[in-house]
Design a protein around this motif. Structure first.
Motif: not given
Length: 230
Positions: A82, A85-86, A89-93, A124-125
């Protein structure tokens, strides 16, 4: 079940070695097996954990490695996914990860999915590693050892998985150079006791020190039904 989720009880517990050795065992038994790194952090390009798996399996890089299926999420910063990725500046796909595992499941008899760190590591969060594994109903393989403090983490991991109705296919008890022999033996006894308490299979496989010549531990009790009888 053809997809197994492998988690360490903590960072640095020897999970990558254990995954590679389990894959080696399966391949030597004639099983078409592959390993996947759920999320790799602290890397650029390819997953160093997968490199170690392939080294132990004796296969070199596979076509599915080159296609990116076995390491669908790689981040540079060595942290929980988490945060890594932050920082980019990406999101975990998660969809990409799920589709990669599904495609590998079509091509291989057994897929070993190696998590990142322990079960409570945030992907993720809002999503823990264990929640991802439980949602997909993957049997869990826990990797632990006899170093001081590991018993606490192991029992907590068994309880976390059991409360989510996950089946624990087995525990891999890794060799640990600093382990006290008395603690080591008692920890094995207590792990089996708590597996029994939570109605889990009482399966514990000891993995000796992995050095040349490589040991050949029998992981058959973990992969019951996945290995052809000879």
């Amino acid at each position: 079940m053809s997809i197994y989720f492998v988690s360490g009880i903590d960072t640095g517990i020897g999970k990558t070695i254990a995954v590679g050795m389990m894959a080696r065992y399966l391949v030597h038994k004639g099983v078409n097996a592959v390993t996947v790194k759920l999320v790799q952090t602290g890397n650029d390009g390819f997953s160093e954990d997968l490199d170690r798996h392939r080294e132990l399996m004796g296969t070199g890089k596979l076509a599915v490695d080159e296609a990116g299926l076995t390491a669908p999420a790689i981040f540079h910063f060595p942290s929980s996914p988490h945060l890594a990725a932050k920082l980019e500046h990406r999101e975990l796909d998660l969809g990409k990860i799920e589709s990669s595992i599904a495609e590998l499941d079509k091509q291989f008899d057994v897929v070993l999915v190696e998590g990142a760190g322990g079960l409570a590591v945030p992907l993720t969060e809002d999503l823990l590693t264990i929640d991802f594994a439980a949602e997909h109903n993957y049997p869990l393989i826990l990797v632990t050892c006899g170093r001081l403090g590991s018993l606490n983490h192991t029992i907590m991991s068994i309880e976390m998985a059991s409360r989510r109705d996950m089946k624990i296919a087995g525990v891999v008890y890794n060799w640990c150079p600093e382990a006290d022999p008395l603690i080591e033996e008692d920890s094995k006894r207590m792990i089996l006791k708590y597996l029994h308490r939570y109605y889990q299979p009482e399966v514990l496989v000891e993995l000796p020190e992995v050095k040349e010549p490589l040991p050949e531990p029998d992981f058959g009790a973990i992969f019951d039904g996945a290995v052809p009888k000879r």
